[in-house]
Design a protein around this motif. Structure first.
Motif, PDB file in Angstrom:
ATOM      1  N   ASN A  75      -6.992   5.648 -11.631  1.00 21.15           N
ATOM      2  CA  ASN A  75      -5.789   5.578 -10.821  1.00 21.15           C
ATOM      3  C   ASN A  75      -5.854   6.757  -9.850  1.00 21.15           C
ATOM      4  O   ASN A  75      -5.885   7.911 -10.265  1.00 21.15           O
ATOM      5  N   VAL A  76      -5.903   6.436  -8.566  1.00 19.18           N
ATOM      6  CA  VAL A  76      -6.046   7.442  -7.518  1.00 19.18           C
ATOM      7  C   VAL A  76      -4.705   7.587  -6.806  1.00 19.18           C
ATOM      8  O   VAL A  76      -4.137   6.614  -6.326  1.00 19.18           O
ATOM      9  N   ASP A  77      -4.215   8.836  -6.744  1.00 14.95           N
ATOM     10  CA  ASP A  77      -2.958   9.133  -6.067  1.00 14.95           C
ATOM     11  C   ASP A  77      -3.239  10.223  -5.035  1.00 14.95           C
ATOM     12  O   ASP A  77      -3.540  11.362  -5.398  1.00 14.95           O
ATOM     13  N   ARG A  78      -3.175   9.861  -3.746  1.00 13.58           N
ATOM     14  CA  ARG A  78      -3.451  10.806  -2.656  1.00 13.58           C
ATOM     15  C   ARG A  78      -2.181  10.998  -1.827  1.00 13.58           C
ATOM     16  O   ARG A  78      -1.553  10.028  -1.408  1.00 13.58           O
ATOM     17  N   ASN A  79      -1.864  12.255  -1.591  1.00 14.63           N
ATOM     18  CA  ASN A  79      -0.686  12.603  -0.795  1.00 14.63           C
ATOM     19  C   ASN A  79      -1.128  13.492   0.362  1.00 14.63           C
ATOM     20  O   ASN A  79      -1.682  14.573   0.145  1.00 14.63           O
ATOM     21  N   PHE A  80      -0.870  13.022   1.576  1.00 17.39           N
ATOM     22  CA  PHE A  80      -1.292  13.726   2.784  1.00 17.39           C
ATOM     23  C   PHE A  80      -0.125  14.482   3.395  1.00 17.39           C
ATOM     24  O   PHE A  80       1.013  14.027   3.349  1.00 17.39           O
ATOM     25  N   GLU A  81      -0.416  15.621   4.002  1.00 19.62           N
ATOM     26  CA  GLU A  81       0.616  16.412   4.669  1.00 19.62           C
ATOM     27  C   GLU A  81       0.580  16.199   6.178  1.00 19.62           C
ATOM     28  O   GLU A  81       1.153  16.965   6.923  1.00 19.62           O
ATOM     29  N   PHE A 111      -1.235  10.632   7.929  1.00 21.34           N
ATOM     30  CA  PHE A 111      -1.829   9.597   7.087  1.00 21.34           C
ATOM     31  C   PHE A 111      -0.804   9.061   6.095  1.00 21.34           C
ATOM     32  O   PHE A 111       0.119   9.774   5.679  1.00 21.34           O
ATOM     33  N   ILE A 112      -0.989   7.838   5.691  1.00 24.29           N
ATOM     34  CA  ILE A 112      -0.096   7.212   4.709  1.00 24.29           C
ATOM     35  C   ILE A 112      -0.572   7.584   3.307  1.00 24.29           C
ATOM     36  O   ILE A 112      -1.763   7.495   3.005  1.00 24.29           O
ATOM     37  N   ASP A 113       0.360   8.003   2.457  1.00 22.77           N
ATOM     38  CA  ASP A 113       0.019   8.315   1.061  1.00 22.77           C
ATOM     39  C   ASP A 113      -0.533   7.066   0.387  1.00 22.77           C
ATOM     40  O   ASP A 113      -0.180   5.934   0.744  1.00 22.77           O
ATOM     41  N   GLU A 114      -1.409   7.286  -0.609  1.00 20.68           N
ATOM     42  CA  GLU A 114      -2.070   6.164  -1.287  1.00 20.68           C
ATOM     43  C   GLU A 114      -1.935   6.292  -2.800  1.00 20.68           C
ATOM     44  O   GLU A 114      -1.997   7.397  -3.337  1.00 20.68           O
ATOM     45  N   ASN A 115      -1.781   5.161  -3.443  1.00 20.34           N
ATOM     46  CA  ASN A 115      -1.833   5.091  -4.901  1.00 20.34           C
ATOM     47  C   ASN A 115      -2.446   3.735  -5.239  1.00 20.34           C
ATOM     48  O   ASN A 115      -1.875   2.696  -4.900  1.00 20.34           O
ATOM     49  N   TYR A 116      -3.623   3.753  -5.880  1.00 21.21           N
ATOM     50  CA  TYR A 116      -4.315   2.501  -6.175  1.00 21.21           C
ATOM     51  C   TYR A 116      -5.234   2.676  -7.385  1.00 21.21           C
ATOM     52  O   TYR A 116      -5.516   3.794  -7.809  1.00 21.21           O
TER      53      TYR A 116
END
Length: 162
Positions: free
Chosen positions: A103-109, A112-117
């Motif tokens: 489970n990948v959770d990426r949060n950008f500052e 970019f759009i945050d991702e969770n997949y």
């Protein structure tokens, strides 16, 4: 009466012997990672356990977790589990097949759009075994350059099991 007592005593010894044989074939291992620099931090923990069926075959489970933070850029948390399978045709060579789900959770500052997949990976590997340590390379046959947390489908590895 003493016959009955002897029979119960034998059953208890037999049950303990079976239990201890199981744990004698379980091996534990894993990995720990830590990296940091100017505005950057990365940490990971990946414990695993395998059951050694024979000198040639082993199977087991692994867990993994990592956190990456780059100041003023992004943060990422990756949590996952894997099924591990090893086969050694000769003691020095180890082949492996590992299925991993992350489970990948990426949060950008930034914009970019945050991702969770969820990202599945199927690794096929080949390594040189020296006993408790195996060094080699593995290839993700399900590799997707857009979703993988790695830049390439090939990845070197070092496995340690005790």
């Amino acid at each position: 009466m003493s016959l009955c007592f002897a029979h119960l005593s034998f059953a208890q010894v037999s049950a303990n012997k079976t239990q201890s044989n199981f744990w004698e074939n379980v091996r534990f291992g894993g990995g720990v990672g830590l990296s940091f620099g100017d505005g950057f931090f990365s940490g990971s923990l990946a414990p695993s356990a395998i059951y050694q069926f024979s000198p040639q075959f082993a199977t087991g489970l692994g867990l993994s977790g990592s956190y990456v933070k780059s100041r003023n850029d992004f943060s990422s948390t990756v949590l996952g589990a894997s099924i591990l399978n090893f086969y050694s045709p000769i003691p020095e060579i180890q082949t492996s097949a590992e299925f991993e789900i992350l489970n990948v959770d990426r949060n950008f500052e930034s914009d970019f759009i945050d991702e969770n997949y969820w990202y599945p990976a199927l690794y096929l590997g080949l390594g040189y075994n020296t006993g408790n340590v195996t060094v080699g390379i593995r290839y993700d046959v399900l590799y997707d350059e857009n979703d993988s947390i790695y830049a390439e489908p090939y990845a070197p590895f070092v496995r340690v099991f005790f």
